[in-house]
Motif scaffolding. Structure first.
Motif, short mmCIF file in Angstrom:
data_model
loop_
_atom_site.label_atom_id
_atom_site.label_comp_id
_atom_site.label_asym_id
_atom_site.label_seq_id
_atom_site.Cartn_x
_atom_site.Cartn_y
_atom_site.Cartn_z
N ARG A 1 -3.22 -0.98 -109.56
CA ARG A 1 -3.53 0.19 -108.77
C ARG A 1 -4.76 0.73 -108.82
N ALA B 1 5.66 -2.49 -115.43
CA ALA B 1 5.72 -1.31 -114.94
C ALA B 1 4.41 -0.66 -115.33
N THR C 1 1.32 -2.05 -113.46
CA THR C 1 1.14 -1.93 -112.06
C THR C 1 0.28 -0.85 -112.03
N ASP C 2 0.38 0.14 -112.95
CA ASP C 2 -0.88 1.21 -112.98
C ASP C 2 -2.19 0.87 -113.07
N THR D 1 3.75 -2.37 -105.41
CA THR D 1 4.06 -1.11 -104.86
C THR D 1 4.82 -0.33 -105.28
N SER D 2 5.93 -1.16 -106.18
CA SER D 2 6.86 -0.34 -106.69
C SER D 2 6.82 -0.32 -108.21
N GLY D 3 6.25 -1.40 -108.80
CA GLY D 3 6.41 -1.69 -110.23
C GLY D 3 7.68 -2.68 -110.57
#
Lengths: 124, 135
Positions: free
Chosen positions: A54, A47, A50-51, A26-28
């Motif tokens: 998602r 980080a 995470t993209d 949700t935040s990386g």
């Protein structure tokens, strides 16, 4: 049952492991990292991936597939990057385990199996 | 006839790249530490002058904390509200970079990118100040 540090250590003991991170997508932000080194900043990888996670979740949503992601494998020339989404155990929990492996030393099937076991034993 | 030279173009490019590269960024501004707007890159209804003032307020609290705790100069500050993020980064000693994000912001990625952007902006600012002194 294992805490985060033990789980990360277990992941680093997988054959060929270069670096590992437990990431809140949700935040990386990372809950813990281990390994890495000059050629691999695990925090940056967390980080960035995470993209990736998602984006895949959004794609499934757009496709209308009522299914979940177990893991994502990215194969490089010399490395495997394995992303395993953890089953949420409470409301709003969205975590993945990120593992970078050296292709020459890793056994992919074994690594996936071990990561699954580490997830089952992990207590947060 | 040549187009008028915009000295802020490199800075505008940096702000735009932040918005296009980091998921959840709705825009950013550069302001002085006094809260006066220098330039902005916003795609929302947010008022850039208000964001500049808020950035200066965040800087004020951050600087007070740093001084009181003996932890040195202000470097960055992130506010997470229920509906989004507001992050402020120091550009050298005199300017601030403030970024507005929605609640889906990849804040770890933002920190990585914004720290690099703030460092590049600080160098640009120093170079421009030096060039102006030479004129």
């Amino acid at each position: 049952m294992a805490n985060i540090d033990t789980a990360l250590k277990d992941a680093m003991s997988i054959d060929g492991a270069i670096g590992v991170a437990l990431v809140d997508y949700t935040s990386g932000l990372t809950l813990g990292v281990m390994g890495g080194g000059p050629g691999m900043d695990v925090t940056i990888a967390a980080a960035g991936n995470t993209d990736v996670v998602r984006s895949k979740l959004r794609t499934l949503e757009m496709l209308g597939l009522p299914d979940g992601i177990e893991d994502i494998l990215i194969t490089l020339d010399s490395q495997y990057h394995l992303i395993r989404l953890l089953q949420p155990r409470r409301q709003g929990e969205a975590l993945f385990m990120y593992l970078a492996l050296a292709k020459s030393r890793a056994n992919l099937g074994m690594a996936r199996h071990q990561l699954k076991r580490i997830e089952l034993e992990l207590e947060i | 006839m040549t187009a008028p030279h915009d000295p802020y173009q490199p800075a505008r490019t940096e702000l735009a790249s932040l918005r296009t590269q980091v998921t959840g960024v709705k825009g950013s501004i550069i302001s002085g530490v006094d809260g006066l707007l220098v330039l902005h890159d916003l795609i929302t209804q947010a008022e850039p002058h208000d964001l500049a003032a808020l950035a200066a307020a965040a800087y004020g609290i951050g600087r007070t904390c740093g001084a009181a705790l003996n932890q040195g100069n202000f470097s960055e500050c992130t506010v997470r509200s229920q509906g989004g993020y507001f992050a402020v980064y120091a550009i050298g000693d005199l300017a601030l970079l403030a970024v507005l994000g929605d609640d889906g912001l990849n804040v770890a990625r933002l920190h990585i990118e914004a720290r690099a952007v703030a460092a590049r902006l600080a160098r640009q600012l120093t170079n421009q100040a030096m060039q102006q002194n030479h004129l």
